[in-house]
Scaffold this active site. Structure first.
Site, mmCIF file in Angstrom:
data_model
loop_
_atom_site.group_PDB
_atom_site.id
_atom_site.type_symbol
_atom_site.label_atom_id
_atom_site.label_comp_id
_atom_site.label_asym_id
_atom_site.label_seq_id
_atom_site.Cartn_x
_atom_site.Cartn_y
_atom_site.Cartn_z
ATOM 1 N N GLN A 246 0.828 -1.210 0.000
ATOM 2 C CA GLN A 246 0.000 0.000 0.000
ATOM 3 C C GLN A 246 0.860 1.256 0.000
ATOM 4 O O GLN A 246 0.497 2.262 -0.597
ATOM 5 C CB GLN A 246 -0.930 0.008 1.215
ATOM 6 N N HIS A 249 1.649 2.852 -3.373
ATOM 7 C CA HIS A 249 0.598 3.512 -4.158
ATOM 8 C C HIS A 249 0.926 4.971 -4.407
ATOM 9 O O HIS A 249 0.752 5.477 -5.516
ATOM 10 C CB HIS A 249 -0.748 3.417 -3.427
ATOM 11 N N GLU A 313 -9.461 1.919 5.318
ATOM 12 C CA GLU A 313 -9.934 1.513 3.988
ATOM 13 C C GLU A 313 -9.747 0.003 3.822
ATOM 14 O O GLU A 313 -10.674 -0.735 3.501
ATOM 15 C CB GLU A 313 -9.155 2.271 2.917
ATOM 16 N N HIS A 314 -8.519 -0.452 4.013
ATOM 17 C CA HIS A 314 -8.187 -1.877 3.982
ATOM 18 C C HIS A 314 -7.765 -2.308 5.383
ATOM 19 O O HIS A 314 -6.991 -1.606 6.041
ATOM 20 C CB HIS A 314 -7.030 -2.157 3.022
ATOM 21 N N ASP A 347 -7.444 -6.222 -4.327
ATOM 22 C CA ASP A 347 -7.141 -5.212 -5.338
ATOM 23 C C ASP A 347 -7.348 -5.748 -6.751
ATOM 24 O O ASP A 347 -7.622 -4.973 -7.668
ATOM 25 C CB ASP A 347 -5.686 -4.746 -5.199
ATOM 26 N N HIS A 406 -53.661 18.110 1.992
ATOM 27 C CA HIS A 406 -53.346 16.689 2.134
ATOM 28 C C HIS A 406 -54.583 15.935 2.637
ATOM 29 O O HIS A 406 -54.903 14.847 2.143
ATOM 30 C CB HIS A 406 -52.193 16.496 3.135
#
Length: 424
Positions: A246, A249, A313-314, A347, A406
């Site tokens: 990661q 990235h 996230e992960h 992924d 109504h």
């Protein structure tokens, strides 16, 4: 407050970036492709007069992708299709009262835009993650935007994967200008109803600001992040490799190890130093590691509380008592369980989606799934018997709220039914 400081993300605030995004949005809204061309030259360093990828470019790209990679992409496609097809839900029908029928059906979002990063890494895998559920959902128009390279082309694997997934509209535009194009529509980029896809912090803010113009987004998805929870049963080399996977990235990525074992923490630190030098993206990973943490906690309950406070996230879980952690996991985008479940599997090819909420948004958002490309619509049909059944309650409630029209919409119908009954 100590955890908040410890777990701070290395991201800039919306305010830091918003002025830039606003300037580009306004230019694209007023000038269309002319503004797109100017910003593409400024940010991507290439002059383009035609942004739409041609059929010839797509055909050529297919010849430049190895057969081995094509086979791998097809394997991933099969697994992702299987997992997302299984997410289809049937029509829901309920008779809530005598003569009152309610049902829910799902309809595809007609026009969607897919943003595929192509800067430091051409993320062709993201096409699978977005185009497959969009196609299964039945979206009518799917537009893919991805930044051009310095020669004005697009990575062959991106074009091959797009073609494999049935996408016919690929546009060579990236960054804020791509999101602006999908938001407003230009001569080359169709406007869409919802925008999907990850990106850097500028793309993330651009997506958030797109919502001001009645365009929906999948989620705030910015720089990638990973948290690993591990104890002495974890393999230190595996853990280090996951953290580095990661970290490579981007320089603004963040990876965190939480552990109840000081022995493991030291072993992972040593493994990171050993594995890092051989990585082609070493310089990027090193900067990301500088934003990252190795955290020792004294017991499992503190570890769980910290993880849920971070909302990764992960989330990789390699512990002896995995059920304890799984039962108490409240905030995470996607969870990877066991020593032989690397985050890389999600992924690419296990079948789950890798477009996930970052920056703590796992506390409020789900990752992309089939429903992300659909809308739930409710329907109802009420018979004469049904309006008699629930009409008086509706009229009473409307009157109590002071909404006489109504109430009249119900009482007029009830009066007509009563008159017909009296005349029979």
């Amino acid at each position: 407050m100590e955890w908040e400081r410890l777990l701070a993300r290395p991201t800039r605030t919306v305010a830091d970036i918003e002025a830039t995004v606003d300037t580009i949005f306004n230019a694209v809204r007023k000038q269309g492709d002319a503004a797109i061309a100017a910003y593409t030259e400024q940010f991507d360093g290439v002059v383009l007069t035609d942004f739409v990828v041609s059929e010839k470019e797509i055909a050529t790209a297919s010849t430049l992708v190895s057969e081995a990679l094509k086979s791998a992409i097809k394997l991933a496609k099969k697994n992702i299709e299987s997992f997302h097809r299984a997410q289809r839900t049937p029509k829901v029908e309920v008779t809530t009262a005598t003569g009152v029928q309610c049902w829910q059906e799902k309809r595809p979002i007609q026009k969607v835009g897919l943003y595929i990063p192509g800067g430091t890494a051409p993320l062709f895998s993201t096409i699978l993650m977005l185009a497959i559920p969009a196609t299964i959902a039945g979206c009518r128009e799917i537009v893919l935007c991805t930044p051009p390279d310095k020669e004005g082309g697009v990575h062959p694997a991106i074009l091959y994967t797009a073609q494999l997934c049935g996408i016919t509209k690929v546009v060579k535009v990236g960054g804020i200008q791509a999101i602006a194009g999908l938001t407003f529509g230009t001569e080359s980029i169709p406007g869409v109803y919802k925008i999907f896809g990850p990106g850097n912090q500028y793309v993330t803010v651009a997506k958030q600001l797109a919502t001001k113009y009645r365009v929906a987004i999948d989620m705030p998805a910015g720089p990638s992040e990973l948290l690993v929870m591990a104890d002495d049963t974890a393999d230190a080399a595996f853990v280090a490799s996951d953290l580095l996977s990661q970290a490579e990235h981007g320089t603004d990525s963040q990876v965190i190890l939480v552990t109840t074992s000081k022995t493991l923490l030291l072993a992972v630190e040593k493994e990171i130093q050993g594995q890092l030098p051989s990585l082609p993206r070493k310089a990027i990973a090193e900067q990301a590691i500088a934003n990252s943490k190795l955290i020792f906690v004294s017991d499992d309950s503190k570890a769980v509380a910290l993880i849920n406070a971070y909302g990764p996230e992960h989330y990789i879980l390699c512990v002896a008592n995995e059920d304890y952690y799984l039962e108490r996991t409240e905030n995470a985008g996607s969870v990877f369980v066991g020593n032989y479940t690397p985050e890389s599997a999600g992924d690419y090819a296990s079948g789950t989606n890798h477009t996930l909420p970052t920056n703590g948004y796992a506390k409020q958002y789900s990752g992309v799934n089939l429903d992300s490309f659909m809308k739930s619509m409710t329907f109802q049909k009420i018979s004469e018997e049904g309006i008699r059944e629930i009409g008086p309650a509706i009229a009473l409630m409307a009157e109590a709220e002071g909404l006489e029209a109504h109430k009249n919409a119900v009482t007029l119908r009830l009066d007509k039914l009563n008159q017909r009954e009296e005349n029979q």
